[in-house]
Write an enzyme that holds these catalytic residues in place. Structure first.
Site, PDB file in Angstrom:
ATOM      1  NE  ARG A 109      -0.846   2.180   4.686  1.00  0.00           N
ATOM      2  CZ  ARG A 109       0.174   1.379   4.383  1.00  0.00           C
ATOM      3  NH1 ARG A 109       1.183   1.855   3.696  1.00  0.00           N
ATOM      4  NH2 ARG A 109       0.180   0.129   4.774  1.00  0.00           N
ATOM      5  CD  GLU A 126       8.729  -1.163  -3.041  1.00  0.00           C
ATOM      6  OE1 GLU A 126       7.951  -0.514  -2.320  1.00  0.00           O
ATOM      7  OE2 GLU A 126       8.950  -2.363  -2.870  1.00  0.00           O
ATOM      8  CG  ASP A 127       6.682   2.544   0.431  1.00  0.00           C
ATOM      9  OD1 ASP A 127       7.346   1.572  -0.001  1.00  0.00           O
ATOM     10  OD2 ASP A 127       5.919   2.431   1.410  1.00  0.00           O
ATOM     11  CG  ASP A 131      13.566  -1.736   4.821  1.00  0.00           C
ATOM     12  OD1 ASP A 131      13.486  -2.834   4.246  1.00  0.00           O
ATOM     13  OD2 ASP A 131      12.660  -1.281   5.526  1.00  0.00           O
ATOM     14  CE  LYS A 133      14.352   3.105   6.786  1.00  0.00           C
ATOM     15  NZ  LYS A 133      13.726   2.329   7.881  1.00  0.00           N
ATOM     16  CE  LYS A 145      -3.529  -2.230   2.856  1.00  0.00           C
ATOM     17  NZ  LYS A 145      -4.103  -2.218   4.205  1.00  0.00           N
ATOM     18  N   GLY A 146       2.102   1.110   0.419  1.00  0.00           N
ATOM     19  CA  GLY A 146       2.964   2.271   0.647  1.00  0.00           C
ATOM     20  C   GLY A 146       3.212   3.156  -0.544  1.00  0.00           C
ATOM     21  CG  PHE A 189       9.710   2.597  11.821  1.00  0.00           C
ATOM     22  CD1 PHE A 189       9.745   1.477  11.022  1.00  0.00           C
ATOM     23  CD2 PHE A 189       8.494   3.166  12.114  1.00  0.00           C
ATOM     24  CE1 PHE A 189       8.577   0.910  10.525  1.00  0.00           C
ATOM     25  CE2 PHE A 189       7.313   2.616  11.635  1.00  0.00           C
ATOM     26  CZ  PHE A 189       7.358   1.484  10.834  1.00  0.00           C
ATOM     27  CB  VAL A 190      10.560   7.124   7.908  1.00  0.00           C
ATOM     28  CG1 VAL A 190      11.912   7.676   8.336  1.00  0.00           C
ATOM     29  CG2 VAL A 190      10.729   6.111   6.785  1.00  0.00           C
ATOM     30  CG  ASP A 216       1.885   1.128   7.459  1.00  0.00           C
ATOM     31  OD1 ASP A 216       1.319   0.328   8.232  1.00  0.00           O
ATOM     32  OD2 ASP A 216       2.713   0.765   6.596  1.00  0.00           O
TER      33      ASP A 216
END
Length: 184
Positions: A169, A103-104, A107, A135, A47-48, A156-157, A163
């Site tokens: 979000r 992609e959002d 990592d 990242k 969903k990101g 963590f963002v 989310d």
């Protein structure tokens, strides 16, 4: 929703709405130049990537089609489980298509590495990756990413599609979450 709505849950704003917009303008220019004269299929990872894909697509001048795929290697936690599951597959045949995965965030790279191999195996003419955030220090596998919005620290963002337990979000910026929110 904005920073004030988050109260004590927000530690700090990492990237403002303006910074994100400016960088997406630049990425769209690169993508338009690279895909000039070719049709492009944007594949958003749910969903990101919803916010990134919508805003990036509106900035592109080349013809695009869009499709969505949902894969998961996360639970409600803050780290990748490393196990990839397809929750929603593509509706589009990739044979002979130029595909850009949107992609959002990247990592560990584990999910994306799997996704890249999966989509390439479907006969696409090309498969490249665009991500808003990466990242580099968190990478567990080397994945070549053609378009990167921002390299960020291993924190963590949330926000702009990202989310924590399905919340945050809809923030127009990317921020770090205060530890008390996720450290119970």
């Amino acid at each position: 929703m904005d920073a004030a709505d988050m109260g004590q849950d927000l530690e700090r704003v990492l990237l403002t709405e303006e910074q994100i917009g400016t960088r997406l303008d630049a990425l769209a220019g690169e993508i338009d130049a690279d895909y000039a004269g070719r049709e492009l299929l944007l594949v958003g990872v749910l969903k990101g990537a919803v916010m990134v894909m919508a805003d990036l697509a509106r900035r592109l001048h080349c013809p695009v089609e869009m499709d969505w795929m949902a894969v998961s290697s996360y639970g409600a936690g803050t780290t990748s489980s490393g196990v990839v599951r397809i929750l929603k597959d593509l509706d589009t045949d990739l044979t002979g298509r130029h595909v850009l995965i949107v992609e959002d965030i990247i990592d560990s790279g584990l999910t994306l590495s799997w996704l890249l191999a999966n989509l390439r195996s479907r006969g696409a003419a090309s498969v490249e990756i665009a991500t808003l955030l990466r990242k580099p220090e968190a990478a567990k596998v080397d994945v070549e990413v053609r378009y990167v919005g921002f390299d960020i620290p291993t924190e963590f963002v949330v926000g702009y599609g990202l989310d924590y337990a399905e919340k945050y979000r809809n923030l127009p910026f990317v921020g770090t979450l205060a530890p008390h929110v996720y450290s119970d």
